[in-house]
Scaffold this motif. Structure first.
Motif, PDB file in Angstrom:
ATOM      1  N   THR A   1       0.627  -1.398   0.423  1.00 51.50           N
ATOM      2  CA  THR A   1      -0.341   0.271   0.248  1.00 51.50           C
ATOM      3  C   THR A   1       0.433   1.749  -0.195  1.00 51.50           C
ATOM      4  O   THR A   1       1.640   0.928  -0.139  1.00 51.50           O
ATOM      5  CB  THR A   1      -0.646   0.054   1.340  1.00 51.50           C
ATOM      6  OG1 THR A   1      -0.216  -0.128   2.400  1.00 51.50           O
ATOM      7  CG2 THR A   1      -2.122  -1.533   0.995  1.00 51.50           C
ATOM      8  N   PRO A   2       0.015   2.023  -0.336  1.00 54.61           N
ATOM      9  CA  PRO A   2       1.202   3.799  -0.227  1.00 54.61           C
ATOM     10  C   PRO A   2       1.219   4.424   0.134  1.00 54.61           C
ATOM     11  O   PRO A   2       2.368   5.103   0.430  1.00 54.61           O
ATOM     12  CB  PRO A   2       0.211   4.191  -1.329  1.00 54.61           C
ATOM     13  CG  PRO A   2      -0.919   4.697  -1.108  1.00 54.61           C
ATOM     14  CD  PRO A   2      -0.973   2.501  -1.261  1.00 54.61           C
ATOM     15  N   ASP A   3       0.677   4.046   1.949  1.00 50.11           N
ATOM     16  CA  ASP A   3       1.010   3.790   4.082  1.00 50.11           C
ATOM     17  C   ASP A   3       2.403   4.131   3.704  1.00 50.11           C
ATOM     18  O   ASP A   3       2.720   2.703   3.927  1.00 50.11           O
ATOM     19  CB  ASP A   3      -0.411   4.083   4.190  1.00 50.11           C
ATOM     20  CG  ASP A   3      -1.490   3.476   3.707  1.00 50.11           C
ATOM     21  OD1 ASP A   3      -1.484   4.244   3.428  1.00 50.11           O
ATOM     22  OD2 ASP A   3      -1.935   2.665   3.725  1.00 50.11           O
ATOM     23  N   GLU A   4       3.191   5.097   4.386  1.00 50.86           N
ATOM     24  CA  GLU A   4       4.197   5.295   4.658  1.00 50.86           C
ATOM     25  C   GLU A   4       4.561   4.390   6.193  1.00 50.86           C
ATOM     26  O   GLU A   4       3.207   3.994   6.884  1.00 50.86           O
ATOM     27  CB  GLU A   4       4.613   6.511   4.498  1.00 50.86           C
ATOM     28  CG  GLU A   4       6.241   6.578   5.532  1.00 50.86           C
ATOM     29  CD  GLU A   4       7.161   7.542   5.038  1.00 50.86           C
ATOM     30  OE1 GLU A   4       7.839   7.721   5.830  1.00 50.86           O
ATOM     31  OE2 GLU A   4       6.292   9.176   4.979  1.00 50.86           O
ATOM     32  N   GLY A   5       5.594   3.031   5.981  1.00 51.84           N
ATOM     33  CA  GLY A   5       5.156   2.817   6.619  1.00 51.84           C
ATOM     34  C   GLY A   5       4.778   1.144   7.052  1.00 51.84           C
ATOM     35  O   GLY A   5       5.302   0.335   8.006  1.00 51.84           O
ATOM     36  N   MET A   6       3.795   1.556   6.115  1.00 53.17           N
ATOM     37  CA  MET A   6       2.466  -0.173   6.473  1.00 53.17           C
ATOM     38  C   MET A   6       3.329  -0.945   5.827  1.00 53.17           C
ATOM     39  O   MET A   6       4.162  -1.149   4.322  1.00 53.17           O
ATOM     40  CB  MET A   6       1.517   0.177   5.396  1.00 53.17           C
ATOM     41  CG  MET A   6       0.646   0.614   6.136  1.00 53.17           C
ATOM     42  SD  MET A   6      -0.013   0.064   7.960  1.00 53.17           S
ATOM     43  CE  MET A   6      -0.222  -0.855   7.087  1.00 53.17           C
TER      44      MET A   6
END
Length: 839
Positions: free
Chosen positions: A330-335
């Protein structure tokens, strides 16, 4: 377009957005000229300007002036100046005349008039920008009114360029402005087409029946290869704004499938940069083509919603479950990246569209693993069968097999490959199963031994990925090896799986069995070991069948026996007039078998049975056995098939010359039909220690001579250790055994020696485990019918396609909705694999 060009476009659009969002003073972009003469004298060739002429400003014209002055800022970004020209009161020319003043605006390119606009058509900034750009791009942006016009443009673009087709309910709207601004930036890359006809929108398959909403479709005409089929189409699912159009066109210009050969944590694509997820299809070398097609199928369905990448397990060492076949970033940082086990492509689509799906799948997998652990605890006694094989394979799982010489076959390439060589060897196996993987190692060694051998092609078929082939070829257990010759029936290998045995089988199968010998000299040469060139570097026992004209029935049985023994023996057949002379030379009468060992230095004549081919096969197999053989793991099965008592000499190393001589005399002097005299070297075959412990509880002093009769109660007798091993002593001891005067050392259990679980038909097991497993359409009898082809990308909300194109995609060999490749489509597959019982 080149990468620098793409970056230029992105930067241009970004600056355009920034420019439009910066507050400016009221009429910063408006130019004022004191007179028409000065305005016309200052016009520059090629530059566009929008001019309105006014002698004075009446109260009713004030709203128009405010809008056109505001539009000056937006048009300035496109190099278009907005000019207010003050007309003298006495000027009654075309532009300053009383009838024209403030009723029209004029668009010039240089000093050439492009278009006159009624001021009531320029009612706000959107209408002004949209109409001015539409006029300037009139030759670049095609306006169509009928479906035929649209289809003509589409036909011209196929294989050349893509098309952006936009519908707006009316010109001058915000959506019209967004389309024209996008056309100004991307018009040199794509062909833009515009319409305001709701009937045309409906003809293209829009879900908006009344045409009340603007709509944009991207036509992938550059990829179109079939002139008879329409271009694939992908709709913009968001409202028509310049930002959304720009984002959509960037996604359409990205590679359909990205191939990844690095840690997926480090991978960044345009999809992630634009806030969309990236789906990885995990692949391996042997199923690359099928995985690539699956990835493309998924990519078309997710176009505009997510990116798709093909990740090779062969190039990237992933510390994840081997059964995982899909990963989601996913584009979510840290995921972290989620590695999942999915059954088909529908689940991949749901995974992207439903964010809760990932959590649900992970919970299901955890429950399955807990159930699997519990099941293994309860049924631990059922998993002992393959333990040694599984352990060996698992221990070497990171060692890459050198399979470059082995051709990977699929449903598309299987039949064409059979005509490429005189002999095509095919290994049918399952990529997840331990015995198959163990045999694959032997097979790779065979390929190395036979490298460069003319007329021999080694190949393999993964039956889990291509069950249609295995069903058609009647492969119901694995591994299975078959050899296909041009115009001949296939030959199935039924021997041991060692490298030496496999290599010998493949080499021997290259020549006809039996060989027809035309002359006496050829027959004599065959007995001397003069074989065809294919066998010139190999030494084998010669088996020559000799027949007269009156023994045609026996000759036919011999020919059939040769077909059965193809790959296992070198057989010749001589039935000319010299057959009688040849048989007399060796004191036999036709039909007879002449057996020559060691290059013809000794030839034995044996009478052949006349009854059937099976009798001939049994006779030949028996004659090929050694008189006093050394028992090994490889040859034990063929001696067990004789169902005779065993007289076994267990030795810690080679037997002494004296003992060997005495045992050989015993084997030759007594009718061999009575028992099998043999020996076992514990240093070469250490499993013999375990056998002796079973017989005597502890290993006795070696050498030890043992009589075992499995057919008569399983009694085991030990030859008296105080006696020397001589023919006379052994015969005397055997007479006592037959008279019942000896006491057995132990009696073996009468329980059948069978695998813990019954054998199963793995294809049937697959159908049970994967009820919706789709197969490729095949034109060969016996194949499982293919399910309907997957819906085309036009079936979802973001992309639309004609039904004819959908059917064409199916015919082109789409892989269906199952996830092939690395990885097993079901978690259950791995569990069932560990309980495989067909060794």
């Amino acid at each position: 377009m080149s990468a620098p060009g793409d970056r230029w476009v992105s930067c241009f659009v970004f600056l355009l957005f920034c420019a439009s969002s910066i507050p400016r003073p009221g009429i910063a972009g408006l130019r004022q000229e004191p007179s028409p003469q000065r305005y016309f004298s200052g016009l520059e060739a090629g530059r566009a300007s929008l001019a309105f002429f006014t002698p004075h400003v009446s109260p009713g014209a004030q709203p128009f002036l405010e809008q056109i002055e505001s539009s000056a800022e937006a048009l300035q970004d496109y190099g278009i100046s907005v000019v207010k020209v003050n007309c003298p009161k006495e000027d009654v020319s075309r532009y300053c005349g009383k009838e024209n003043a403030l009723r029209k605006a004029y668009l010039f390119r240089g000093n050439i008039l492009i278009r006159e606009f009624p001021t009531d058509a320029l009612f706000d900034v959107n209408s002004i920008v949209a109409n001015v750009l539409f006029a300037l791009l009139f030759n670049e942006v095609k306006y169509v009114e009928t479906l035929a016009d649209l289809q003509n443009i589409e036909s011209v673009l196929k294989g050349k360029s893509n098309m952006v087709f936009a519908y707006v309910p009316a010109t001058g709207t915000a959506e019209h402005r967004a389309v024209m601004e996008a056309a100004f930036v991307y018009g040199t890359i794509h062909q833009f087409v515009l319409t305001t006809e709701a009937a045309l929108l409906k003809a293209t398959g829009s879900d908006d029946p009344d045409g009340s909403s603007a709509w944009l479709l991207f036509y992938h005409c550059q990829r179109a290869t079939d002139p008879a089929q329409p271009c694939r189409r992908t709709a913009l699912a968001q409202p028509l704004t310049l930002l959304n159009i720009h984002r959509h066109l960037k996604l359409m210009g990205a590679p359909l499938v990205t191939e990844v050969a690095e840690d997926p944590e480090k991978v960044s694509t345009v999809h992630l940069q634009l806030g969309l997820p990236l789906v990885f299809i995990l692949s391996q070398r042997e199923t690359y083509e099928a995985d690539r097609r699956t990835a493309e199928l998924v990519a078309w369905q997710l176009l505009g919603k997510a990116g798709v990448a093909l990740l090779s397990r062969d190039l990237v060492d992933l510390n994840v479950l081997r059964r995982s076949n899909v990963a989601l970033k996913t584009p979510d940082e840290g995921m972290p990246i989620q590695y999942l086990v999915l059954e088909d492509t529908d689940e991949v689509i749901t995974l992207v569209e439903d964010k809760n799906k990932v959590k649900q799948i992970q919970e299901d997998e955890e429950e399955e693993e807990e159930e699997e652990d519990e099941g293994e605890t309860e049924n631990n006694n059922q998993d002992v069968q393959d333990d040694q094989v599984v352990e060996a394979v698992s221990r070497d799982k990171k060692r890459e097999l050198p399979l470059e010489q082995v051709l990977v076959l699929t449903e598309e390439t299987f039949h064409p490959s059979l005509s490429e060589a005189a002999r095509t060897v095919v290994l049918f196996y399952a990529s997840w199963e331990a015995v198959s993987l163990a045999v694959l190692r032997s097979y790779s060694e065979v390929a190395d031994h036979l490298k460069g051998t003319p007329g021999v092609l080694l190949s393999r078929v993964n039956c889990w990925d291509w069950p249609g082939i295995c069903t058609q070829e009647n492969v119901t257990q694995f591994p299975t090896i078959k050899i296909y010759g041009k115009g001949e029936k296939s030959v199935t290998y039924d021997g041991m799986w060692g490298t030496e045995e496999l290599t010998s089988f493949i080499i021997l199968s290259r020549v006809s069995c039996p060989l027809e010998l035309a002359t006496m000299d050829e027959a004599e040469g065959f007995l001397r070991g003069e074989f065809p060139p294919e066998l010139s570097n190999h030494h084998h026992t010669s088996l020559l069948g000799v027949f007269s004209t009156a023994t045609s029935e026996a000759r036919e049985a011999f020919e059939e026996a040769g077909n059965i023994l193809s790959g296992h023996a070198v057989m010749g057949m001589y039935f000319e007039d010299g057959g009688l002379a040849l048989s007399r030379k060796y004191s036999v009468f036709p039909p007879a078998l002449l057996l020559a060992r060691s290059g013809g230095r000794s030839v034995e004549g044996i009478a052949l049975p006349k009854q059937s081919a099976q009798d001939v096969v049994q006779t030949i197999r028996y004659e090929l056995m050694d008189v006093f053989p050394e028992i090994t793991v490889q040859n034990l099965p063929q001696y067990l098939q004789l169902t005779k008592p065993f007289l076994v000499l267990f030795s810690d190393g080679d037997i002494s010359q004296m003992e060997g001589k005495e045992m050989l005399k015993l084997a030759k002097g007594r009718p061999q039909q009575a028992f099998v005299a043999c020996w076992l070297n514990l240093k070469k075959t250490p499993v013999g220690y375990g056998i002796l412990r079973t017989y005597f509880a502890a290993v006795p002093s070696l050498p030890v001579l043992v009589w075992v009769n499995l057919q008569a109660g399983g009694q085991v007798f030990q030859f008296p250790p105080e006696q020397s091993i001589t023919e006379v002593n052994i015969l005397s001891w055997l007479e006592k055994l037959q008279a019942g005067l000896e006491i057995p050392s132990c009696t073996l259990s009468g329980e059948d020696w069978k695998p813990p679980l019954p054998a199963y038909d793995f294809l049937q097991m697959m159908e049970t485990a994967v009820p919706e497993l789709p197969l490729h359409t095949s034109h060969h009898p016996g194949d499982v019918p293919a399910q309907r082809p997957p819906e085309s990308p036009g079936g979802d909300a973001a992309s639309r396609e004609e039904p004819s194109q959908e059917s064409t995609a199916g015919k082109a060999g789409a892989p269906g909705r199952d996830l092939r490749g690395t990885a097993p489509r079901l978690a259950a597959r791995e569990k069932q694999g560990r309980r495989h019982s067909e060794l």
